[in-house]
Design a protein around this motif. Structure first.
Motif, PDB file in Angstrom:
ATOM      1  N   CYS A 179       0.838  -1.205   0.000  1.00  6.98           N
ATOM      2  CA  CYS A 179       0.000   0.000   0.000  1.00  6.98           C
ATOM      3  C   CYS A 179       0.871   1.252   0.000  1.00  6.98           C
ATOM      4  CB  CYS A 179      -0.934   0.001   1.208  1.00  6.98           C
ATOM      5  SG  CYS A 179      -1.891  -1.502   1.376  1.00  6.98           S
ATOM      6  N   HIS A 180       1.757   1.311  -0.969  1.00  2.00           N
ATOM      7  CA  HIS A 180       2.765   2.379  -1.017  1.00  2.00           C
ATOM      8  C   HIS A 180       2.129   3.764  -0.837  1.00  2.00           C
ATOM      9  CE1 HIS A 180       5.516   5.226  -3.079  1.00  2.00           C
ATOM     10  NE2 HIS A 180       6.438   4.475  -2.503  1.00  2.00           N
ATOM     11  N   GLY A 193      -4.320  -0.038  -1.159  1.00  2.49           N
ATOM     12  CA  GLY A 193      -4.265   0.713   0.093  1.00  2.49           C
ATOM     13  C   GLY A 193      -5.126   1.957   0.049  1.00  2.49           C
ATOM     14  N   MET A 194      -4.804   2.907   0.909  1.00  7.12           N
ATOM     15  CA  MET A 194      -5.662   4.081   1.082  1.00  7.12           C
ATOM     16  C   MET A 194      -5.499   5.106  -0.031  1.00  7.12           C
ATOM     17  SD  MET A 194      -5.100   4.834   5.111  1.00  7.12           S
ATOM     18  CE  MET A 194      -6.699   5.012   5.852  1.00  7.12           C
ATOM     19  N   ILE A 210     -12.677   0.356   0.723  1.00 12.42           N
ATOM     20  CA  ILE A 210     -11.710   1.159  -0.053  1.00 12.42           C
ATOM     21  C   ILE A 210     -11.736   0.706  -1.520  1.00 12.42           C
ATOM     22  CG2 ILE A 210      -9.295   1.815  -0.334  1.00 12.42           C
ATOM     23  CD1 ILE A 210      -8.938   1.330   2.713  1.00 12.42           C
ATOM     24  N   ALA A 211     -11.812  -0.606  -1.741  1.00 12.93           N
ATOM     25  CA  ALA A 211     -11.841  -1.113  -3.124  1.00 12.93           C
ATOM     26  C   ALA A 211     -13.092  -0.601  -3.843  1.00 12.93           C
ATOM     27  CB  ALA A 211     -11.805  -2.639  -3.122  1.00 12.93           C
ATOM     28  N   ARG A 222      -1.924  13.181  -4.372  1.00  9.40           N
ATOM     29  CA  ARG A 222      -2.350  11.994  -3.628  1.00  9.40           C
ATOM     30  C   ARG A 222      -3.769  12.170  -3.118  1.00  9.40           C
ATOM     31  NH1 ARG A 222      -0.210  10.230   2.304  1.00  9.40           N
ATOM     32  NH2 ARG A 222      -2.009  11.486   2.909  1.00  9.40           N
ATOM     33  N   ILE A 223      -4.618  11.197  -3.455  1.00  8.83           N
ATOM     34  CA  ILE A 223      -6.001  11.210  -2.959  1.00  8.83           C
ATOM     35  C   ILE A 223      -6.145  10.118  -1.906  1.00  8.83           C
ATOM     36  CG2 ILE A 223      -8.413  10.769  -3.596  1.00  8.83           C
ATOM     37  CD1 ILE A 223      -7.816  11.746  -6.387  1.00  8.83           C
ATOM     38  N   ASN A 224      -6.695  10.473  -0.750  1.00  6.59           N
ATOM     39  CA  ASN A 224      -7.028   9.439   0.226  1.00  6.59           C
ATOM     40  C   ASN A 224      -8.365   8.829  -0.173  1.00  6.59           C
ATOM     41  OD1 ASN A 224      -7.323   7.812   2.487  1.00  6.59           O
ATOM     42  ND2 ASN A 224      -8.295   9.451   3.657  1.00  6.59           N
TER      43      ASN A 224
END
Ligand code: LMR
Length: 399
Positions: free
Chosen positions: A182-183, A347-348, A319-320, A375-377
């Protein structure tokens, strides 16, 4: 006056966003900045397994006496099994030493202090890109920092060939920071064949790996997400692993983590732990108990462990689903672009490819907060704000 001479520093690029978000009075605001999980109601819940563990502790706790400097031994054992897998021979032979740490960041910093003292000339190599705080943290510990190639913004995935070429050129005395899964910030992970190549290079070159493992269970599953790490640990003599329960147990504010050190033999492991304890003693003396006791209770009671696995699975599935919603929503609005990479990242986080100017536009004009670099959470998305987020991102792409 002395304090009058101190210049203010800008807010942290990740945690500072939360502050700015809180102060934003626009009702449509959406926080996709800091990596926290939210459920469909927008809450970051206390996990049920943690609530149950808390009730047990309240009834059974007999003392608030100090913990040992490296935390409760039972915590260390449970975390080591979770990180390495019970079958890992290094656990049985005593090659693995572990200390509780104040979150993953605390674990990284303790490891950095140790390495700085005992490997003083080393450079630390980090992937491009990496979590913003990595460079600051290792810089604050006094390290020279260099980058190795990692992510391709063309394929929106790890460029394993470029990565391996970079890793193969790193000198033996240096240290290499590797994200286990989950880099952060890209969501691009190394596959099984890639990890095997990394292990072979680590063996051949002899540099010291320092793994950052902060999202176990958010990629493909608790066991699946540690396989790359296991592949490398099985082949090399020495490594460090910084671990966090912030995300997978939702223990963000409890600051629960661990630093695991794998040595070549048990006496080296004992010596290393003795030095790490010395380092901790002069920073915060010994660790806080409550959060680690919660994690230990969950890890050591089969019923609670089962419940935790269910809850991690539910977070991962949510999350998926968010990834799919976001990719579909953007594809509908911008059909000429391929957004399927969002569903392949793990990952997130998703590294969206948005420029800093587009990120600024989204914050200033649309009250949508995300980290510079694009980067989007994804774990912060909610169905109710999805259309607004997709419309706004589409508008930013047409800027
Ligand atoms: C993040 O990257 O958003 C999280 O790891 C929180 C942090 O400390 O930056």
């Amino acid at each position: 006056m002395f304090f009058n001479q101190i210049p203010a520093t800008p807010p942290d690029p990740i945690l500072g966003l939360t502050e700015a978000f809180r102060n934003d009075s626009r009702p449509e605001k959406v926080n996709l900045g800091v990596g926290i999980f939210v459920d469909e109601r927008g809450a970051t819940p206390v996990l049920d397994c943690i609530r149950q563990a808390g009730q047990q502790l309240q009834e059974t706790e007999k003392t608030k006496n100090y913990l040992p400097i490296s935390g409760a031994p039972e915590y260390g054992e449970a975390v080591s099994r979770l990180i390495c897998g019970a079958e890992f021979s290094g656990l049985a032979t005593g090659r693995v030493a572990v200390t509780q740490a104040p979150g993953g960041t605390g674990a990284l910093r303790i490891g950095a202090e140790f390495l700085r003292q005992f490997r003083p000339g080393a450079t630390i190599w980090v992937p491009t890109p990496t979590w913003d705080n990595h460079k600051k943290l290792f810089g604050a510990a006094g390290f020279a920092i260099k980058d190795y190639p990692y992510y391709s913004s063309v394929s929106h995935a790890v460029d394993v060939d470029a990565m391996c070429e970079g890793l193969a050129a790193i000198p033996a005395d240096d240290i290499v920071l590797l994200h286990v899964c989950c880099h952060n910030p890209t969501g691009g992970d190394v596959d099984a064949a890639g990890w095997q190549r990394v292990a072979e290079i680590a063996v051949r070159r002899g540099w010291l790996p320092f793994f950052d493992f902060a999202y176990q269970g958010f990629g493909d599953g608790l066991e699946e997400d540690r396989r790359g790490l296991q592949t490398v640990l099985a082949q090399i003599p020495e490594a460090l692993v910084a671990y966090s329960f912030s995300k997978n147990m939702g223990l963000y504010s409890e600051r629960v983590g661990a630093l695991l050190m794998m040595a070549d033999d048990s006496s080296a492991a004992r010596a290393v732990l003795s030095q790490v304890k010395r380092i901790i003693r002069v920073i915060y003396s010994n660790p806080p108990k409550h959060g680690a006791a919660l994690a230990q209770t969950v890890l050591t009671q089969p019923e609670l462990y089962r419940r935790w696995v269910e809850e991690v699975t539910a977070m991962r599935q949510r999350i998926a689903a968010n990834r799919q919603m976001l990719a579909d929503g953007l594809s509908q609005r911008v059909p000429e672009q391929d957004f399927s990479f969002i569903t392949r990242q793990k990952g997130m986080f998703s590294y969206s490819g948005l420029s800093d100017a587009q990120v600024d536009f989204l914050r200033e004009e649309k009250a949508i907060y995300m980290v510079k670099g694009g980067r989007i959470n994804v774990a912060g998305l909610m169905a109710e704000s999805l259309d607004y987020v997709c419309d706004s991102i589409a508008a930013s792409l047409n800027m």
